[in-house]
Design a protein around this motif. Structure first.
Motif, short mmCIF file in Angstrom:
data_model
loop_
_atom_site.label_atom_id
_atom_site.label_comp_id
_atom_site.label_asym_id
_atom_site.label_seq_id
_atom_site.Cartn_x
_atom_site.Cartn_y
_atom_site.Cartn_z
N ALA A 72 0.83 -1.21 0.00
CA ALA A 72 0.00 0.00 0.00
C ALA A 72 0.87 1.25 0.00
CB ALA A 72 -0.94 0.00 1.20
N ILE A 73 1.93 1.26 0.79
CA ILE A 73 2.83 2.42 0.82
C ILE A 73 3.50 2.60 -0.54
CG2 ILE A 73 5.00 3.29 1.80
CD1 ILE A 73 4.13 1.98 4.46
N TYR A 121 15.75 6.22 -9.96
CA TYR A 121 15.98 6.74 -8.62
C TYR A 121 14.68 6.88 -7.84
CZ TYR A 121 14.43 11.47 -9.88
OH TYR A 121 13.69 12.55 -10.27
N GLN A 122 13.59 7.18 -8.53
CA GLN A 122 12.30 7.26 -7.85
C GLN A 122 11.82 5.86 -7.45
OE1 GLN A 122 9.52 9.45 -10.27
NE2 GLN A 122 10.34 11.44 -9.61
N LYS A 123 12.07 4.89 -8.28
CA LYS A 123 11.70 3.52 -7.93
C LYS A 123 12.47 3.04 -6.69
CE LYS A 123 10.46 1.98 -12.56
NZ LYS A 123 10.79 1.05 -13.65
N VAL A 124 13.75 3.40 -6.62
CA VAL A 124 14.55 3.04 -5.47
C VAL A 124 14.01 3.71 -4.21
CG1 VAL A 124 16.84 3.26 -4.42
CG2 VAL A 124 16.62 2.56 -6.80
N MET A 125 13.66 4.99 -4.33
CA MET A 125 13.12 5.72 -3.19
C MET A 125 11.79 5.11 -2.74
SD MET A 125 12.23 9.77 -2.83
CE MET A 125 10.84 9.68 -3.94
N MET A 126 10.93 4.77 -3.69
CA MET A 126 9.62 4.19 -3.34
C MET A 126 9.82 2.82 -2.66
SD MET A 126 7.16 5.09 -6.56
CE MET A 126 8.25 4.44 -7.81
N GLY A 127 10.75 2.04 -3.15
CA GLY A 127 11.03 0.75 -2.54
C GLY A 127 11.58 0.89 -1.13
N ALA A 128 12.44 1.89 -0.92
CA ALA A 128 13.01 2.11 0.41
C ALA A 128 11.92 2.57 1.38
CB ALA A 128 14.13 3.13 0.35
N LEU A 129 11.05 3.45 0.93
CA LEU A 129 9.98 3.93 1.81
C LEU A 129 8.98 2.82 2.12
CD1 LEU A 129 9.20 7.46 0.31
CD2 LEU A 129 10.25 6.94 2.50
N GLY A 130 8.71 1.97 1.17
CA GLY A 130 7.76 0.90 1.36
C GLY A 130 8.33 -0.32 2.06
N GLY A 131 9.63 -0.35 2.23
CA GLY A 131 10.26 -1.48 2.89
C GLY A 131 10.40 -2.70 2.01
N GLU A 132 10.41 -2.49 0.72
CA GLU A 132 10.51 -3.62 -0.23
C GLU A 132 11.88 -4.23 -0.20
OE1 GLU A 132 8.05 -4.88 -2.37
OE2 GLU A 132 6.72 -3.67 -1.18
#
Length: 70
Positions: A39-40, A59-70
């Motif tokens: 969801a995040i 770089y945005q995909k990496v940031m989204m993955g880091a925020l979501g805990g992927e």
């Protein structure tokens, strides 16, 4: 004792369904944890891609993955 030996011991002493004791708590935890992460990630992806055409940059995909805990 190996896994198969332990499984046979549990089946002999407590029955076949005893192999599933504790599984519901594990599944509940995993489902809530995974659903929250997805969801995040999805929410962040949708907000970052508003108005953009095409997929987000790496770089945005990496940031989204880091925020979501992927």
């Amino acid at each position: 004792m190996r896994m198969t030996g332990m499984a046979m011991h549990v089946i002999r002493t407590d029955g076949f369904l005893a192999l599933y004791n504790g599984l519901s708590a594990s599944l509940c935890r995993q489902m809530t944890y995974s659903l929250t992460r997805f969801a995040i990630y999805e929410t962040t992806r949708d907000r970052l891609s508003q108005g953009n055409k095409g997929p987000p940059p790496f770089y945005q995909k990496v940031m989204m993955g880091a925020l979501g805990g992927e």
